[in-house]
Enzyme design. Structure first.
Site, PDB file in Angstrom:
ATOM      1  N   CYS A 154     -27.052 -16.226  14.208  1.00 12.58           N
ATOM      2  CA  CYS A 154     -26.935 -15.349  13.041  1.00 12.58           C
ATOM      3  C   CYS A 154     -28.216 -15.338  12.208  1.00 12.58           C
ATOM      4  O   CYS A 154     -28.394 -14.486  11.348  1.00 12.58           O
ATOM      5  CB  CYS A 154     -25.748 -15.756  12.174  1.00 12.58           C
ATOM      6  SG  CYS A 154     -25.937 -17.384  11.455  1.00 12.58           S
TER       7      CYS A 154
ATOM      8  N   CYS B 213     -20.450 -21.569   9.936  1.00 10.26           N
ATOM      9  CA  CYS B 213     -21.167 -21.631   8.654  1.00 10.26           C
ATOM     10  C   CYS B 213     -20.960 -23.004   8.010  1.00 10.26           C
ATOM     11  O   CYS B 213     -21.885 -23.555   7.405  1.00 10.26           O
ATOM     12  CB  CYS B 213     -20.686 -20.527   7.717  1.00 10.26           C
ATOM     13  SG  CYS B 213     -20.495 -18.931   8.527  1.00 10.26           S
TER      14      CYS B 213
HETATM   15 FE1  FES Z   1     -24.092 -17.715  10.349  1.00  6.77          FE
HETATM   16 FE2  FES Z   1     -22.544 -17.675   8.279  1.00  6.77          FE
HETATM   17  S1  FES Z   1     -22.810 -16.085   9.729  1.00  6.77           S
HETATM   18  S2  FES Z   1     -23.960 -19.199   8.788  1.00  6.77           S
END
Ligand code: FES
Length: 128
Positions: free
Chosen positions: A35, A104
């Protein structure tokens, strides 16, 4: 059901302990390649007690909420107890995260572990 719990929203909108500790005793930075989110933790430690902790997170709402909650959970704790903080504990304290957002909270666990490891290494170096 709403995607995010009230606790997540609270910590996302008003995150606790945001910032930098210039003379930190331990600093840890981690990222998630998928991400692209990045989290940095700063620890101030006095006689094995975490007296202050701050974070900078360049990431999603869950990453910010997880950092905020994680810093609240370890503030005032002994180093050895903070080492045991898991992402599950962070997610539970936030009243849960959606399954695709659990990584996360893993970032928060890893950032704290990295900062504690940095602290440990500095201690070792000071002994030499
Ligand atoms: Fe990767 Fe939240 S989407 S840390």
């Amino acid at each position: 059901m709403a995607l995010y719990s009230e606790k997540v929203m609270e910590h996302f909108l008003q995150p606790q302990n945001v910032g930098v500790i210039e003379d930190a005793d331990g600093v840890g930075e981690v990222g998630n390649a998928k991400c692209g989110d990045i989290m940095k933790m700063y620890l101030k430690i006095d006689r094995d007690i975490i007296t202050d902790v701050k974070f900078e997170t360049f990431g999603c709402a869950s990453a910010i909420a997880s950092s905020s909650m994680a810093t609240e959970l370890i503030k005032g704790q002994r180093v050895e107890d903070a080492m045991k903080l898991t992402n599950q504990a962070v997610a539970e304290a936030l009243d849960g995260l959606p399954p695709h957002k659990l990584h996360c909270s893993v970032l928060a666990e890893e950032a704290i572990q990295a900062a504690l490891e940095d602290y440990r290494q500095k201690q070792e170096r000071n002994k030499e």
